[in-house]
Design a protein around this motif. Structure first.
Motif, PDB file in Angstrom:
ATOM      1  N   ASP A 103       0.840  -1.208   0.000  1.00  0.00           N
ATOM      2  CA  ASP A 103       0.000   0.000   0.000  1.00  0.00           C
ATOM      3  C   ASP A 103       0.878   1.264   0.000  1.00  0.00           C
ATOM      4  O   ASP A 103       0.609   2.222  -0.733  1.00  0.00           O
TER       5      ASP A 103
ATOM      6  N   HIS B  84       0.853   4.179  -2.878  1.00  0.00           N
ATOM      7  CA  HIS B  84       0.514   5.603  -2.689  1.00  0.00           C
ATOM      8  C   HIS B  84       1.518   6.487  -3.401  1.00  0.00           C
ATOM      9  O   HIS B  84       1.174   7.576  -3.895  1.00  0.00           O
TER      10      HIS B  84
ATOM     11  N   HIS C 140      -6.114   2.192  -7.074  1.00  0.00           N
ATOM     12  CA  HIS C 140      -6.853   2.290  -5.811  1.00  0.00           C
ATOM     13  C   HIS C 140      -8.364   2.171  -6.032  1.00  0.00           C
ATOM     14  O   HIS C 140      -9.063   1.514  -5.264  1.00  0.00           O
TER      15      HIS C 140
ATOM     16  N   HIS D  22      -6.610  -4.453   1.774  1.00  0.00           N
ATOM     17  CA  HIS D  22      -6.406  -3.403   0.774  1.00  0.00           C
ATOM     18  C   HIS D  22      -5.085  -3.576  -0.002  1.00  0.00           C
ATOM     19  O   HIS D  22      -5.060  -3.539  -1.241  1.00  0.00           O
TER      20      HIS D  22
ATOM     21  N   LEU E 112      -4.488  -4.353  -4.041  1.00  0.00           N
ATOM     22  CA  LEU E 112      -3.700  -3.478  -4.925  1.00  0.00           C
ATOM     23  C   LEU E 112      -2.673  -4.283  -5.716  1.00  0.00           C
ATOM     24  O   LEU E 112      -2.502  -4.097  -6.930  1.00  0.00           O
TER      25      LEU E 112
HETATM   26 ZN    ZN Z   1      -3.893   2.585  -0.320  1.00  0.00          ZN
END
Ligand code: ZN
Ligand code: NZQ
Length: 392
Positions: free
Chosen positions: A195, A199, A269, A283, A287
């Motif tokens: 994650d 980002h 996302h 999450h 991804l």
């Molecule tokens: Zn994220």
């Protein structure tokens, strides 16, 4: 470089034993009656919550508690938290946990300080005008919610997972003790590293122009997370590696790696949020599962940056055509995901989606983004469906 705003009001208190500072930080930011919000109980089992409440008791700070924020946190608990805060005159929220507890606290904070249904913000019907002040004790390096303006909530009815961003919700302080992440299951550590990287990559794969400094920070951050994620696979108690990953998590989502870009891409996302909504997957794993298919679908439209990523981040040799180099970079990142035991498609994620479900997710995703979205390549519903099909 595009114009940008950079606003990071969060006071970061980083390192060993920093949770002992929680009472003085709450007082510094004016908290008199606190709601401690947390998840499914890992913070109780680890003994952290006892240390926190002992510190608040000793400082004479009034508090009440509300646990139960699940991964992909639910709107129902947010409503419950709002009622509780109003009834008890809570004026400060302390989230203890990962992104789900923090995001749920942010939504409660909006609900207490704004009239009407808090879901309106996540449904893009209106903007919040305030939020209760929030402090964080972070136990999972991943979402960057401890410094970010965003929160992601799932509405049970229709399993709609939506994010809302507003500077009002940026935490007042974030206590980050890397030791607190040592009780994490290895899978969650790897999801978090994924994650964090995403980002930065969402902000990197754009049609932006010259961003020399921002790109260098982003590339350094990505290399750092990869190095340390690999260390943590073999040595999960390595403090230095945990510390590098934890700080990277905050910098990856406090907008530092987006200064001067065009707002970022964010489609990986958005696609993941549909997976999280429908299948309740972690999450970061979601991804990793969609990224390769997304990258192969868009890279030709964003070739210079995929080439730069391949060479500067993944260490691909600068020889061959630009397309060959870009594809090698995508393959190298997928190999890294496998190395840290992350999935690279839906099957590996444990999701056996029917064609109808893929179509439903693509449709909900397109509705959620207002028709089309993406900077590396603008994607509409047909594109989203093609990517979901490709990662089956
Ligand atoms: Zn994220
Ligand atoms: O609930 P508990 O019992 O605390 O257990 C959690 C949960 O099962 C456990 N955990 C957390 N810290 C632990 C621990 N277990 C042992 N030791 C610890 N130190 O880990 C599990 C996952 O926790 P969660 O908070 O759900 O994970 P994460 O931090 O990855 O948050 C995920 C949520 O944040 C959203 C995601 O979509 C997802 O809903 N995001 C929020 C963002 C933001 N606000 O800026 C940005 C992200 O892109 C993301 O969308």
């Amino acid at each position: 470089m595009f114009n940008f705003k950079y606003y990071t009001p969060t006071k970061v208190v980083f390192g060993k034993d920093t949770e002992t500072k929680v009472a003085e930080l709450i007082k510094e930011f004016g908290g008199k009656k606190v709601l401690i919000h947390y998840g499914g109980g890992s913070v109780i089992r680890s003994g952290l919550m006892k240390r926190v409440t002992d510190t608040l008791d000793a400082a004479g700070i009034n508090y009440i508690m509300l646990g139960g924020a699940v991964p992909n946190p639910r709107l129902g608990l947010v409503y419950e938290g709002i009622e509780l805060c109003k009834k008890e005159n809570v004026d400060f929220l302390l989230a203890v946990g990962g992104g789900s507890a923090i995001d749920s606290a942010k939504a409660i904070g909006y609900g207490v300080t704004n009239e009407g249904d808090v879901w309106d913000f996540y449904d893009y019907k209106r903007e919040a005008k305030a939020c209760l002040p929030i402090g964080v004790i972070l136990t999972l390096s991943a979402t960057g919610s401890e410094m970010s303006d965003s929160s992601v909530i799932t509405k049970e009815e229709g399993l709609v997972k939506r994010g809302y961003s507003s500077d009002y919700s940026r935490p007042k302080f974030a206590i980050m003790n890397p030791e607190l992440t040592m009780t994490l299951p290895d899978y969650q550590t790897a999801c978090g590293c994924t994650d964090i990287m995403m980002h930065t990559m969402e902000r990197y794969f754009t049609q932006g122009g010259n961003m020399e400094l921002t790109d260098s920070i982003a590339e350094g951050l990505l290399r750092t997370v990869m190095n340390n994620a690999k260390i943590l696979v073999k040595d999960p108690k390595n403090y230095e590696a945990r510390a590098e990953v934890m700080w990277a998590g905050s910098l990856a989502h406090n907008d530092l790696t987006g200064c001067g870009n065009d707002g970022g891409d964010w489609m990986a996302h958005k696609l993941e949020h549909e997976l999280g909504g429908l299948y309740d997957v972690a999450h970061g794993a979601g991804l990793a599962a969609v990224w390769g298919s997304w990258a192969r679908y868009v890279y030709k439209n964003c070739l210079p940056r995929f080439k730069k990523f391949a060479i500067n981040v993944m260490g691909v040799e600068n020889s061959g055509t630009d397309e060959e180099i870009a594809v090698k970079g995508i393959e190298a990142l997928e190999a890294f995901y496998r190395e840290i035991n992350m999935p690279t498609n839906l099957r590996e994620l444990g999701v056996n989606a029917t064609d109808e479900e893929l179509a439903e997710m693509a449709h909900k995703c397109a509705v959620g983004v207002g028709g089309a979205m993406g900077s590396a390549k603008l994607l509409n519903e047909d594109d989203m469906l093609a990517i979901f099909r490709a990662c089956k």
